[in-house]
Design a protein around this motif. Structure first.
Motif, PDB file in Angstrom:
ATOM      1  N   GLU A 187     -10.344  55.304  42.929  1.00 16.94           N
ATOM      2  CA  GLU A 187      -9.243  54.958  42.036  1.00 16.94           C
ATOM      3  C   GLU A 187      -9.251  53.454  41.845  1.00 16.94           C
ATOM      4  N   LEU A 188      -9.005  53.039  40.599  1.00 22.34           N
ATOM      5  CA  LEU A 188      -9.003  51.633  40.268  1.00 22.34           C
ATOM      6  C   LEU A 188      -7.851  51.367  39.311  1.00 22.34           C
ATOM      7  N   THR A 189      -7.041  50.386  39.636  1.00 22.36           N
ATOM      8  CA  THR A 189      -5.937  49.982  38.770  1.00 22.36           C
ATOM      9  C   THR A 189      -6.245  48.610  38.203  1.00 22.36           C
ATOM     10  N   SER A 190      -6.088  48.492  36.887  1.00 20.63           N
ATOM     11  CA  SER A 190      -6.266  47.186  36.248  1.00 20.63           C
ATOM     12  C   SER A 190      -5.067  46.886  35.361  1.00 20.63           C
ATOM     13  N   ILE A 191      -4.900  45.602  35.070  1.00 23.27           N
ATOM     14  CA  ILE A 191      -3.790  45.126  34.239  1.00 23.27           C
ATOM     15  C   ILE A 191      -4.357  44.215  33.156  1.00 23.27           C
ATOM     16  N   PHE A 210      -9.010  39.825  24.734  1.00 17.12           N
ATOM     17  CA  PHE A 210      -8.124  40.265  25.811  1.00 17.12           C
ATOM     18  C   PHE A 210      -8.927  40.344  27.092  1.00 17.12           C
ATOM     19  N   ALA A 211      -8.219  40.306  28.201  1.00 16.78           N
ATOM     20  CA  ALA A 211      -8.861  40.382  29.508  1.00 16.78           C
ATOM     21  C   ALA A 211      -8.090  41.346  30.386  1.00 16.78           C
ATOM     22  N   ASP A 212      -8.847  42.092  31.182  1.00 18.12           N
ATOM     23  CA  ASP A 212      -8.224  42.958  32.176  1.00 18.12           C
ATOM     24  C   ASP A 212      -8.755  42.565  33.549  1.00 18.12           C
ATOM     25  N   GLU A 213      -7.875  42.712  34.545  1.00 15.40           N
ATOM     26  CA  GLU A 213      -8.228  42.353  35.915  1.00 15.40           C
ATOM     27  C   GLU A 213      -7.842  43.472  36.861  1.00 15.40           C
ATOM     28  N   MET A 214      -8.645  43.646  37.880  1.00 13.79           N
ATOM     29  CA  MET A 214      -8.371  44.674  38.874  1.00 13.79           C
ATOM     30  C   MET A 214      -7.174  44.272  39.727  1.00 13.79           C
ATOM     31  N   VAL A 215      -6.273  45.227  39.938  1.00 12.72           N
ATOM     32  CA  VAL A 215      -5.135  45.064  40.829  1.00 12.72           C
ATOM     33  C   VAL A 215      -5.429  45.745  42.158  1.00 12.72           C
ATOM     34  N   HIS A 216      -6.080  46.903  42.056  1.00 12.30           N
ATOM     35  CA  HIS A 216      -6.412  47.699  43.242  1.00 12.30           C
ATOM     36  C   HIS A 216      -7.699  48.467  42.938  1.00 12.30           C
ATOM     37  N   GLY A 217      -8.601  48.523  43.911  1.00 11.79           N
ATOM     38  CA  GLY A 217      -9.818  49.292  43.693  1.00 11.79           C
ATOM     39  C   GLY A 217     -10.918  48.922  44.655  1.00 11.79           C
ATOM     40  N   ALA A 218     -12.113  49.406  44.347  1.00  8.80           N
ATOM     41  CA  ALA A 218     -13.256  49.266  45.247  1.00  8.80           C
ATOM     42  C   ALA A 218     -13.799  47.840  45.306  1.00  8.80           C
ATOM     43  N   SER A 226      -1.888  47.198  26.225  1.00  6.21           N
ATOM     44  CA  SER A 226      -1.514  45.853  25.762  1.00  6.21           C
ATOM     45  C   SER A 226      -1.149  44.958  26.938  1.00  6.21           C
ATOM     46  N   LEU A 227      -0.748  43.753  26.620  1.00  6.02           N
ATOM     47  CA  LEU A 227      -0.443  42.724  27.614  1.00  6.02           C
ATOM     48  C   LEU A 227       0.529  43.238  28.675  1.00  6.02           C
ATOM     49  N   ASN A 228       0.196  42.973  29.925  1.00  8.82           N
ATOM     50  CA  ASN A 228       0.987  43.308  31.110  1.00  8.82           C
ATOM     51  C   ASN A 228       1.070  44.802  31.412  1.00  8.82           C
ATOM     52  N   GLU A 229       0.346  45.622  30.680  1.00  4.79           N
ATOM     53  CA  GLU A 229       0.321  47.049  30.992  1.00  4.79           C
ATOM     54  C   GLU A 229      -0.810  47.331  31.970  1.00  4.79           C
ATOM     55  N   THR A 230      -0.584  48.341  32.798  1.00  6.00           N
ATOM     56  CA  THR A 230      -1.596  48.746  33.776  1.00  6.00           C
ATOM     57  C   THR A 230      -2.087  50.150  33.466  1.00  6.00           C
ATOM     58  N   GLU A 279     -10.546  59.479  34.474  1.00  5.57           N
ATOM     59  CA  GLU A 279      -9.271  60.064  34.079  1.00  5.57           C
ATOM     60  C   GLU A 279      -8.180  59.044  34.354  1.00  5.57           C
ATOM     61  N   ALA A 280      -7.343  58.781  33.339  1.00  4.05           N
ATOM     62  CA  ALA A 280      -6.204  57.871  33.515  1.00  4.05           C
ATOM     63  C   ALA A 280      -5.096  58.659  34.198  1.00  4.05           C
ATOM     64  N   ILE A 281      -4.719  58.248  35.416  1.00  6.73           N
ATOM     65  CA  ILE A 281      -3.770  59.042  36.200  1.00  6.73           C
ATOM     66  C   ILE A 281      -2.389  58.408  36.339  1.00  6.73           C
ATOM     67  N   SER A 282      -2.259  57.111  36.023  1.00  5.05           N
ATOM     68  CA  SER A 282      -0.921  56.506  36.034  1.00  5.05           C
ATOM     69  C   SER A 282      -0.934  55.224  35.214  1.00  5.05           C
ATOM     70  N   GLY A 283       0.256  54.707  34.960  1.00  5.03           N
ATOM     71  CA  GLY A 283       0.391  53.572  34.061  1.00  5.03           C
ATOM     72  C   GLY A 283       0.225  54.060  32.636  1.00  5.03           C
ATOM     73  N   LYS A 284      -0.476  53.317  31.836  1.00  4.44           N
ATOM     74  CA  LYS A 284      -0.767  53.697  30.451  1.00  4.44           C
ATOM     75  C   LYS A 284      -1.885  54.738  30.496  1.00  4.44           C
ATOM     76  N   THR A 285      -1.600  55.972  30.106  1.00  6.62           N
ATOM     77  CA  THR A 285      -2.590  57.045  30.244  1.00  6.62           C
ATOM     78  C   THR A 285      -3.150  57.529  28.903  1.00  6.62           C
ATOM     79  N   SER A 286      -2.652  56.986  27.797  1.00  4.92           N
ATOM     80  CA  SER A 286      -3.222  57.291  26.484  1.00  4.92           C
ATOM     81  C   SER A 286      -2.787  56.199  25.518  1.00  4.92           C
ATOM     82  N   GLY A 287      -3.417  56.164  24.349  1.00  3.92           N
ATOM     83  CA  GLY A 287      -3.074  55.160  23.353  1.00  3.92           C
ATOM     84  C   GLY A 287      -3.724  53.819  23.632  1.00  3.92           C
ATOM     85  N   LEU A 288      -3.116  52.754  23.115  1.00  5.31           N
ATOM     86  CA  LEU A 288      -3.665  51.402  23.201  1.00  5.31           C
ATOM     87  C   LEU A 288      -2.963  50.612  24.297  1.00  5.31           C
TER      88      LEU A 288
END
Length: 162
Positions: free
Chosen positions: A66-70, A80-88, A49-53, A38-47
């Motif tokens: 909980e895991l946050t990526s950007i 495109f690439a995503d990286e973990m900001v916070h998580g396990a 993009s760059l610099n969005e979490t 479940e997307a609980i914060s940041g971008k929670t629906s849709g597409l």
């Protein structure tokens, strides 16, 4: 640092559809129904993009996490690439490469990660974690392929720009 490499061939000639499915928060929710992501914060629906979490809440290996990526790199519609900001994990980077070849989209995933807990994390990698993550990514790619090839992509991307 463990590395998982996957290649998925999608029988559709529109690279934009596949690119958008891969970065769709809504399709991610569908493709991860087993872990109830479940997307609980940041971008929670849709597409995304760059610099969005996006912060995900999910149950993996019996634990709610909980895991946050950007999105750190973005070149539509081929990378495109995503990286973990916070998580396990101690860290991770997931690279998505797309190429249109002979009326098919070739998707290459490269997932680098570092487990937490030092030596114990390395042991977990060997015993189960790498296999678990590889299975997770393969199952997600099966859903992306199904939605792209069957036309169900319209259900997810109907409100998005292609």
């Amino acid at each position: 640092m463990p590395k998982i490499q996957l290649e998925t061939i999608i029988n559709i000639a529109d690279i934009n559809i596949v690119f958008n499915l891969i970065r769709s928060i809504d399709l991610h929710k569908i493709s991860t129904k087993n872990s109830k992501e479940e997307a609980i914060s940041g971008k929670t629906s849709g597409l995304i993009s760059l610099n969005e979490t996006v912060t995900w809440r999910a149950k993996h290996l019996g634990f709610t996490q909980e895991l946050t990526s950007i999105i750190t790199d973005f070149k539509a519609p081929t990378f495109f690439a995503d990286e973990m900001v916070h998580g396990a994990f101690k860290s991770f980077r997931h690279e998505h490469y797309l190429e249109l070849k002979e009326e098919k989209v070739i998707v290459k995933d490269i997932f680098h990660y570092v487990s937490p807990l030092g030596v114990l994390g390395k042991i977990a990698d060997v015993i189960f974690l790498k296999r678990y993550m590889q299975h997770f990514l393969i199952e997600r790619n099966k859903v992306i392929k199904d939605y792209a090839e069957s036309g169900k992509w319209r259900e997810v991307l109907e409100n998005e720009l292609l």
